[in-house]
Design a protein around this motif. Sequence first.
Motif, PDB file in Angstrom:
ATOM      1  N   ALA A 191     -52.929  34.058 -46.373  1.00 51.51           N
ATOM      2  CA  ALA A 191     -51.708  34.303 -47.139  1.00 51.51           C
ATOM      3  C   ALA A 191     -50.736  35.176 -46.343  1.00 51.51           C
ATOM      4  N   VAL A 192     -51.249  36.220 -45.673  1.00 50.58           N
ATOM      5  CA  VAL A 192     -50.384  37.082 -44.856  1.00 50.58           C
ATOM      6  C   VAL A 192     -49.792  36.289 -43.697  1.00 50.58           C
ATOM      7  N   ALA A 193     -50.631  35.464 -43.041  1.00 48.75           N
ATOM      8  CA  ALA A 193     -50.124  34.645 -41.940  1.00 48.75           C
ATOM      9  C   ALA A 193     -49.058  33.668 -42.433  1.00 48.75           C
ATOM     10  N   SER A 194     -49.294  33.081 -43.615  1.00 51.51           N
ATOM     11  CA  SER A 194     -48.296  32.162 -44.184  1.00 51.51           C
ATOM     12  C   SER A 194     -46.994  32.887 -44.464  1.00 51.51           C
ATOM     13  N   LEU A 195     -47.090  34.109 -44.994  1.00 51.30           N
ATOM     14  CA  LEU A 195     -45.881  34.879 -45.279  1.00 51.30           C
ATOM     15  C   LEU A 195     -45.126  35.214 -44.004  1.00 51.30           C
ATOM     16  N   LEU A 196     -45.856  35.587 -42.960  1.00 46.70           N
ATOM     17  CA  LEU A 196     -45.198  35.889 -41.683  1.00 46.70           C
ATOM     18  C   LEU A 196     -44.502  34.651 -41.121  1.00 46.70           C
ATOM     19  N   CYS A 197     -45.211  33.524 -41.165  1.00 40.46           N
ATOM     20  CA  CYS A 197     -44.600  32.278 -40.679  1.00 40.46           C
ATOM     21  C   CYS A 197     -43.373  31.915 -41.506  1.00 40.46           C
ATOM     22  N   LEU A 198     -43.464  32.130 -42.816  1.00 38.34           N
ATOM     23  CA  LEU A 198     -42.317  31.841 -43.668  1.00 38.34           C
ATOM     24  C   LEU A 198     -41.132  32.740 -43.319  1.00 38.34           C
ATOM     25  N   LEU A 199     -41.401  34.022 -43.101  1.00 34.33           N
ATOM     26  CA  LEU A 199     -40.318  34.947 -42.747  1.00 34.33           C
ATOM     27  C   LEU A 199     -39.686  34.576 -41.407  1.00 34.33           C
ATOM     28  N   ILE A 200     -40.543  34.225 -40.435  1.00 36.12           N
ATOM     29  CA  ILE A 200     -40.011  33.826 -39.128  1.00 36.12           C
ATOM     30  C   ILE A 200     -39.183  32.558 -39.263  1.00 36.12           C
ATOM     31  N   GLY A 201     -39.702  31.597 -40.035  1.00 33.01           N
ATOM     32  CA  GLY A 201     -38.967  30.357 -40.238  1.00 33.01           C
ATOM     33  C   GLY A 201     -37.644  30.580 -40.949  1.00 33.01           C
ATOM     34  N   LEU A 202     -37.653  31.447 -41.969  1.00 35.41           N
ATOM     35  CA  LEU A 202     -36.406  31.739 -42.681  1.00 35.41           C
ATOM     36  C   LEU A 202     -35.406  32.460 -41.781  1.00 35.41           C
TER      37      LEU A 202
ATOM     38  N   ARG B 247     -26.970  21.469 -34.939  1.00 37.46           N
ATOM     39  CA  ARG B 247     -27.518  22.564 -35.752  1.00 37.46           C
ATOM     40  C   ARG B 247     -28.139  22.028 -37.043  1.00 37.46           C
ATOM     41  N   ILE B 248     -27.434  21.112 -37.688  1.00 41.58           N
ATOM     42  CA  ILE B 248     -27.953  20.548 -38.941  1.00 41.58           C
ATOM     43  C   ILE B 248     -29.280  19.831 -38.695  1.00 41.58           C
ATOM     44  N   THR B 249     -29.359  19.115 -37.583  1.00 41.68           N
ATOM     45  CA  THR B 249     -30.617  18.438 -37.237  1.00 41.68           C
ATOM     46  C   THR B 249     -31.732  19.456 -37.025  1.00 41.68           C
ATOM     47  N   HIS B 250     -31.429  20.558 -36.315  1.00 39.93           N
ATOM     48  CA  HIS B 250     -32.423  21.611 -36.110  1.00 39.93           C
ATOM     49  C   HIS B 250     -32.873  22.219 -37.438  1.00 39.93           C
ATOM     50  N   VAL B 251     -31.907  22.476 -38.319  1.00 41.94           N
ATOM     51  CA  VAL B 251     -32.260  23.054 -39.618  1.00 41.94           C
ATOM     52  C   VAL B 251     -33.170  22.122 -40.403  1.00 41.94           C
ATOM     53  N   ALA B 252     -32.846  20.839 -40.400  1.00 40.30           N
ATOM     54  CA  ALA B 252     -33.691  19.873 -41.116  1.00 40.30           C
ATOM     55  C   ALA B 252     -35.096  19.830 -40.532  1.00 40.30           C
ATOM     56  N   ARG B 253     -35.197  19.819 -39.206  1.00 37.79           N
ATOM     57  CA  ARG B 253     -36.521  19.777 -38.570  1.00 37.79           C
ATOM     58  C   ARG B 253     -37.321  21.042 -38.860  1.00 37.79           C
ATOM     59  N   VAL B 254     -36.632  22.182 -38.806  1.00 38.18           N
ATOM     60  CA  VAL B 254     -37.343  23.433 -39.085  1.00 38.18           C
ATOM     61  C   VAL B 254     -37.807  23.479 -40.538  1.00 38.18           C
TER      62      VAL B 254
ATOM     63  N   TYR C   2     -35.193  32.145 -38.510  1.00 38.29           N
ATOM     64  CA  TYR C   2     -34.660  31.129 -37.598  1.00 38.29           C
ATOM     65  C   TYR C   2     -33.655  30.233 -38.318  1.00 38.29           C
ATOM     66  N   LEU C   3     -33.983  29.863 -39.557  1.00 31.74           N
ATOM     67  CA  LEU C   3     -33.057  29.034 -40.333  1.00 31.74           C
ATOM     68  C   LEU C   3     -31.736  29.765 -40.573  1.00 31.74           C
ATOM     69  N   ALA C   4     -31.831  31.058 -40.882  1.00 28.34           N
ATOM     70  CA  ALA C   4     -30.608  31.834 -41.104  1.00 28.34           C
ATOM     71  C   ALA C   4     -29.740  31.861 -39.844  1.00 28.34           C
ATOM     72  N   MET C   5     -30.385  32.026 -38.687  1.00 26.68           N
ATOM     73  CA  MET C   5     -29.621  32.041 -37.434  1.00 26.68           C
ATOM     74  C   MET C   5     -28.976  30.684 -37.166  1.00 26.68           C
ATOM     75  N   GLN C   6     -29.747  29.596 -37.429  1.00 28.98           N
ATOM     76  CA  GLN C   6     -29.199  28.268 -37.209  1.00 28.98           C
ATOM     77  C   GLN C   6     -28.058  27.966 -38.186  1.00 28.98           C
ATOM     78  N   ILE C   7     -28.225  28.357 -39.437  1.00 24.83           N
ATOM     79  CA  ILE C   7     -27.165  28.113 -40.418  1.00 24.83           C
ATOM     80  C   ILE C   7     -25.913  28.913 -40.078  1.00 24.83           C
ATOM     81  N   ARG C   8     -26.126  30.157 -39.640  1.00 22.22           N
ATOM     82  CA  ARG C   8     -24.976  30.966 -39.239  1.00 22.22           C
ATOM     83  C   ARG C   8     -24.253  30.326 -38.059  1.00 22.22           C
ATOM     84  N   ALA C   9     -25.032  29.838 -37.087  1.00 21.57           N
ATOM     85  CA  ALA C   9     -24.404  29.173 -35.939  1.00 21.57           C
ATOM     86  C   ALA C   9     -23.692  27.902 -36.368  1.00 21.57           C
TER      87      ALA C   9
END
Length: 381
Positions: free
Chosen positions: A39-50, A171-178, A52-59
């Motif tokens: 569960a902790v690993a999943s949360l960390l992966c989720l935070l990292i993914g979010l 960027r949109i393609t990257h966001v969808a893939r992520v 990255y998504l925030a950076m991609q959406i901002r870009a």
Amino acid sequence: MAVEASKTSTRIPEPLLALRPGPPRANGWRLRHGPATVAVASLLCLLIGLLYLAMQIRAAFSDQVKQEYAALVLEAVERAETARARVGAWEQVPGAHESAADGYRQARAELTRRLASLAALVNASPADAPHIPSSVLLPDATLADMDALLSDASSYWHAQRDADSADVRKRITHVARVLIAVAALLFCMLITALGMYAKRNRQLAGQSDEFQHAALHDPMTGLANRRKLFAALEDAATQARIYATPVKMAVLYMDLDGFKQVNDSLGHRVGDEFLIAVSQRFRQSVRRHDIVARIGGDEFAVLVREFSADEELGEIAQRLIACVVRTDEQMGMGMVRASIGIASYPDLVDDYRRLVAAADEAMYQVKRRGKNGYAFASRPR
């Protein structure tokens, strides 16, 4: 009936020994792989993914703003080109007419205003873009310089808009893939955590069963203990009350005569072996749904859930005595026999909770009469 502590020794079986907590390991802290870790690993992966998504959406938003800015500049270029076309049209009109000269001046002034607006927009661009020189905005600026400026600006900002549009799509393609990758990762981790949780529950359930079995059974012989015997009595009486059916049950209380001499003369190890062997014979001599319990030391009890007559109980007692005799003969002792007291409900005892005590009293009567036999509890007066 009290039993001396020296009669027998109690050994703890290996499954229970395995449950004992061992000494702490000396190799330091270790990560335990369990549902919480997943569960902790999943949360960390989720935070990292979010993140990255925030950076991609901002870009992507930044590229979208750049694309819209380029569209505004191109719109200003088109207006300036339109104004330049009007100037060219007035140049084709003969200059003899005053209206033609006035129209040319107005078209040239409009072109200057459009170029000034374009220059203000381009020069204020946050991106590194070619600035429009102020010399083009002067009244004496040539139309050739203006044409070159508009051509260069149109080419540059069309390319800039196309590049920004491509970046937005990328960027949109990257966001969808992520998003797909994060969803798949979380799904896999969720399935893994559920599997580990189910496995841990099965392990805990197994340990709980082992502890429950240890709490209700004698550790050496594997027979039921006193607690299990009384629980079975209560359960039988409860079932009879629920289904409103008459119940007849009996308890045979047994004490091994001469067993103390086995421990004193041959040792506790031999005494333990005798108890284990005779317990196995006890289980084989009664019905499957009857319960054989070791009360403590060399005392045993048999709960007979159903019987038809006292003669049937007497036959069971004779089989139990025969089990003791055969075990004694097999081990070559010649000193152990059995005294058995029998109490039945509701014939001899009107309260099933007194069955064990009544059978114990009847067993004492056998001992006073010479041992090695059985007797029924006295009927209530």
